[in-house]
Structures are given as structure tokens and as C-alpha cells.
Scaffold this motif. Structure first.
Motif, PDB file in Angstrom:
ATOM      1  N   ASP A   1      -3.333  22.033  45.696  1.00 32.09           N
ATOM      2  CA  ASP A   1      -5.209  21.135  46.189  1.00 32.09           C
ATOM      3  C   ASP A   1      -6.052  19.914  44.957  1.00 32.09           C
ATOM      4  O   ASP A   1      -4.700  20.210  44.364  1.00 32.09           O
ATOM      5  N   SER A   2      -7.334  20.277  44.952  1.00 30.99           N
ATOM      6  CA  SER A   2      -8.208  18.604  44.509  1.00 30.99           C
ATOM      7  C   SER A   2      -9.194  20.173  43.585  1.00 30.99           C
ATOM      8  O   SER A   2      -9.812  18.877  42.885  1.00 30.99           O
ATOM      9  N   ASN A   3      -7.821  20.558  43.027  1.00 29.50           N
ATOM     10  CA  ASN A   3      -9.059  20.950  41.604  1.00 29.50           C
ATOM     11  C   ASN A   3      -9.102  20.852  41.155  1.00 29.50           C
ATOM     12  O   ASN A   3      -8.389  19.646  40.510  1.00 29.50           O
ATOM     13  N   THR A   4     -10.093  20.688  40.206  1.00 31.37           N
ATOM     14  CA  THR A   4     -10.787  19.672  38.865  1.00 31.37           C
ATOM     15  C   THR A   4     -10.201  20.656  37.931  1.00 31.37           C
ATOM     16  O   THR A   4     -11.038  21.961  37.469  1.00 31.37           O
ATOM     17  N   LEU A   5      -9.641  20.655  36.950  1.00 35.63           N
ATOM     18  CA  LEU A   5      -9.777  21.372  35.736  1.00 35.63           C
ATOM     19  C   LEU A   5     -10.053  20.692  34.508  1.00 35.63           C
ATOM     20  O   LEU A   5     -10.230  19.545  34.628  1.00 35.63           O
ATOM     21  N   THR A   6     -11.274  21.265  34.178  1.00 34.89           N
ATOM     22  CA  THR A   6     -12.457  21.517  33.057  1.00 34.89           C
ATOM     23  C   THR A   6     -12.122  22.328  31.594  1.00 34.89           C
ATOM     24  O   THR A   6     -12.443  23.284  32.552  1.00 34.89           O
TER      25      THR A   6
ATOM     26  N   ARG B   1      -1.790  21.555  38.727  1.00 30.96           N
ATOM     27  CA  ARG B   1      -2.390  21.140  40.347  1.00 30.96           C
ATOM     28  C   ARG B   1      -0.955  22.344  41.052  1.00 30.96           C
ATOM     29  O   ARG B   1      -1.173  22.720  41.962  1.00 30.96           O
ATOM     30  N   PHE B   2      -0.051  21.972  40.352  1.00 26.34           N
ATOM     31  CA  PHE B   2       1.042  23.413  41.716  1.00 26.34           C
ATOM     32  C   PHE B   2       0.754  25.026  40.564  1.00 26.34           C
ATOM     33  O   PHE B   2       1.660  25.572  41.161  1.00 26.34           O
ATOM     34  N   ARG B   3       0.504  25.542  39.812  1.00 26.31           N
ATOM     35  CA  ARG B   3       0.044  26.672  39.237  1.00 26.31           C
ATOM     36  C   ARG B   3      -1.137  27.316  40.072  1.00 26.31           C
ATOM     37  O   ARG B   3      -1.367  27.140  40.799  1.00 26.31           O
ATOM     38  N   THR B   4      -0.439  29.006  39.629  1.00 29.79           N
ATOM     39  CA  THR B   4      -1.295  30.021  40.920  1.00 29.79           C
ATOM     40  C   THR B   4      -2.812  29.973  40.036  1.00 29.79           C
ATOM     41  O   THR B   4      -3.056  29.428  38.834  1.00 29.79           O
ATOM     42  N   PRO B   5      -3.642  30.106  40.847  1.00 27.12           N
ATOM     43  CA  PRO B   5      -4.588  29.815  39.883  1.00 27.12           C
ATOM     44  C   PRO B   5      -5.191  30.986  39.317  1.00 27.12           C
ATOM     45  O   PRO B   5      -6.193  30.996  37.934  1.00 27.12           O
TER      46      PRO B   5
ATOM     47  N   ARG C   1      12.645  29.737  45.582  1.00 26.98           N
ATOM     48  CA  ARG C   1      12.264  31.158  45.326  1.00 26.98           C
ATOM     49  C   ARG C   1      10.689  31.263  44.745  1.00 26.98           C
ATOM     50  O   ARG C   1       9.747  30.719  46.133  1.00 26.98           O
ATOM     51  N   ALA C   2      10.179  31.313  43.766  1.00 25.51           N
ATOM     52  CA  ALA C   2       9.468  31.907  43.124  1.00 25.51           C
ATOM     53  C   ALA C   2       8.892  30.701  42.812  1.00 25.51           C
ATOM     54  O   ALA C   2       7.615  30.570  41.770  1.00 25.51           O
ATOM     55  N   ASP C   3       9.641  29.672  42.464  1.00 27.65           N
ATOM     56  CA  ASP C   3       9.348  28.247  41.820  1.00 27.65           C
ATOM     57  C   ASP C   3       8.555  27.420  42.438  1.00 27.65           C
ATOM     58  O   ASP C   3       9.112  26.676  43.488  1.00 27.65           O
ATOM     59  N   HIS C   4       6.707  27.553  42.278  1.00 26.24           N
ATOM     60  CA  HIS C   4       6.830  25.944  42.855  1.00 26.24           C
ATOM     61  C   HIS C   4       6.674  24.954  42.489  1.00 26.24           C
ATOM     62  O   HIS C   4       6.285  24.733  41.153  1.00 26.24           O
ATOM     63  N   LEU C   5       7.334  23.996  43.242  1.00 26.16           N
ATOM     64  CA  LEU C   5       7.990  22.296  42.264  1.00 26.16           C
ATOM     65  C   LEU C   5       7.244  21.382  41.872  1.00 26.16           C
ATOM     66  O   LEU C   5       6.510  21.435  42.480  1.00 26.16           O
ATOM     67  N   SER C   6       6.818  21.270  40.244  1.00 24.00           N
ATOM     68  CA  SER C   6       5.881  19.873  40.598  1.00 24.00           C
ATOM     69  C   SER C   6       6.737  18.994  40.479  1.00 24.00           C
ATOM     70  O   SER C   6       7.669  18.797  40.428  1.00 24.00           O
TER      71      SER C   6
END
Length: 277
Positions: free
Chosen positions: A22-27, A54-58, A206-211
């Protein structure tokens, strides 16, 4: 990544088109870091580049948002002590030469690797050259705790600055070598860096979200290994997971690959030290 668990028909394991999260903002500490921007002109197959954050869990994202929660900052504190520690035959510390402290290095991390006197050098080279030539001290191991703590401390001084790695002039031949390595298929699984990080980013293995495999946050604290991980350590792990013989950390091949991969992040902000799973 656990690519070694995939069978010879690895391509069938990828699900869905290559998309970002998503378009989360990193501050961090009131500074908003750019985690999405137009791809550098030299990239032929991507229009937009995204930070690995952006590809990591919350839960993992939250660790990086607050320096008090970021486990990598423990090692940065250790590096601050190392910066002041006298070592070697010359009776000097890092601070003996760099009297204004680590802040002197603001912007350096964003421009690395670079060619100096005809040789492609990365941050670990600069640190060990200083230790040996100025301090008369023994070099640190490439992925050793002291080395990566110091790389993280220096990198932190550039946090929030855009990656701006030169790929022309003297760097061009090294960049071409790194690009060739990036697109070469290795190992029994016959996979290249691009197989995951360009063709299938956003997909799950598997459980890895590819960045996209951007390295603007390295060295990164990897939760799986509970320590800071160098860029070359991660390169080695990825190639090893294709069931191939890998290059050594600090090799000319990995220096060239680091230059090419770093250039793919040109425009993204430095996040060092990042947190990844």
C-alpha cells in the motif's frame, strides 16, 4: 528468502502480477522518507521503485518508525563508542581524524559505492582503509558486528537523503559488470536477482513477500537473524538459495553488484538502519 525450498518449477509458485503493497508513509522523528518514486532512467523494466519497507508486515514496519523500538539502534550506539575508541599502533581513534564526529559523513552513504583511484570501493573498504592506514589497526571482518555497526552509524548520517550513485565515467564498466550479474541465472533453480525482485515483486513465496530488493536501508536489522546484515551477506544468501556456488563477501563481483543494485534505488531516501523480516 527461502528460495531453496522451491522445486524446479519455481515459476509456478509465484502468484499474481508484480505489485507494491500500500501507500503507507514512513516517518521517523518527524522526517518523512520517500518510499516510492519514479524509476531511474537506466531501468528498462520498472516505472516506479519502492522501498522494501512497503512490503513488510505492519508489526515490522512499526519497529522502524520509532528509533526507540528499532533494534538496530543498539548497534549504532555501540558504533558511537567504537568511534571514540583508540585502537592500533598509531594510538588513534576514528574521532582523532574526524573531529566533528560521525556527522561529517552526511551524504556519503547515499553516494556509495564509488570509484576512487580507479578502484570500486564500498563503505566497508573505506572503514578498513582508515583502520589500517590511519590507525594501524587490524581490519574488521566484512559482516562482523563492529563493521556493520559502524556502517550503520555512518549510513544513519544520510538518512532522509536520496540515493545518488554515479554510474557513468569510471564507474560505467563496474556498473555493467554488476548489471550482468543481476540478470544472470544461477544455480540448479536457474534464477537471477531479477527473477524475484523485478519480475515477481509483490508476490508471495510461502511466507515471504517479495520486494524489489532495494538496498537503501542497509545494513538492515533482520529479525530472522537478530543482527545487522550487510549487503554482501544478503547477496550471498540469495545466490546460495538458488543452489549455486556464491561469490565471497568483499569480492569484486559483489562490489560491482552492489553498485548496480544501489543505482536501482537512485531517488529513494536512505533508511539506514532499516528493519526487515
Amino acid at each position: 528468502m527461502k528460495i531453496a525450498a522451491i522445486t524446479g518449477i519455481a515459476a509456478l509458485a509465484f502468484a499474481g502480477a508484480a505489485i507494491a503493497q500500500d501507500s503507507n508513509t514512513l516517518t521517523i522523528d518527524g522526517t518523512t522518507l520517500l518510499t516510492e518514486t519514479a524509476a531511474p532512467e537506466h531501468l528498462e523494466n520498472l516505472d516506479t521503485i519502492y522501498s522494501g519497507w512497503r512490503f513488510r508486515t505492519p508489526e515490522t514496519q512499526a519497529l522502524q518508525i520509532d528509533d526507540f523500538d528499532n533494534p538496530a539502534m543498539i548497534f549504532v550506539d555501540q558504533a558511537l563508542d567504537l568511534f571514540e575508541t583508540v585502537d592500533g599502533t598509531e594510538g588513534k581513534s576514528c574521532a582523532s581524524c574526524h573531529t566533528n564526529g560521525p556527522e561529517e559523513f552526511a551524504g556519503l552513504h547515499a553516494s556509495m559505492p564509488k570509484v576512487i583511484d580507479g578502484k570500486l570501493v564500498v563503505m566497508e573498504d573505506l572503514i578498513n582503509n582508515h583502520r589500517q592506514e590511519a590507525m594501524g589497526a587490524e581490519p574488521w571482518k566484512w559482516s562482523g558486528g563492529d563493521m556493520q555497526a559502524m556502517v550503520a552509524l555512518i549510513g544513519l548520517q544520510s538518512r532522509g537523503m536520496p540515493m545518488d550513485v554515479a554510474i557513468d565515467g569510471d564507474a560505467a564498466e563496474f556498473w555493467e559488470q554488476g548489471k550482468d550479474i543481476y540478470y544472470t541465472r544461477y544455480g540448479q533453480l536457474e534464477m537471477s536477482c531479477a527473477s524475484c525482485h523485478e519480475d515477481n515483486y509483490g508476490s508471495m513465496i510461502r511466507a515471504d513477500h517479495l520486494s524489489q530488493g532495494q538496498i537503501n536501508g542497509f545494513p538492515t536489522y533482520r529479525l530472522k537473524q537478530a543482527k545487522l546484515i550487510s549487503r554482501h551477506n544478503r547477496f550471498r544468501g540469495c545466490i546460495r538459495d538458488t543452489r549455486a556456488e556464491t561469490f565471497a563477501e568483499g569480492s569484486d563481483e559483489f562490489r560491482a553488484l552492489e553498485l548496480y543494485v544501489a543505482s536501482r534505488a537512485n531517488g529513494l531516501h536512505i533508511e539506514t538502519p532499516a528493519v526487515r523480516q
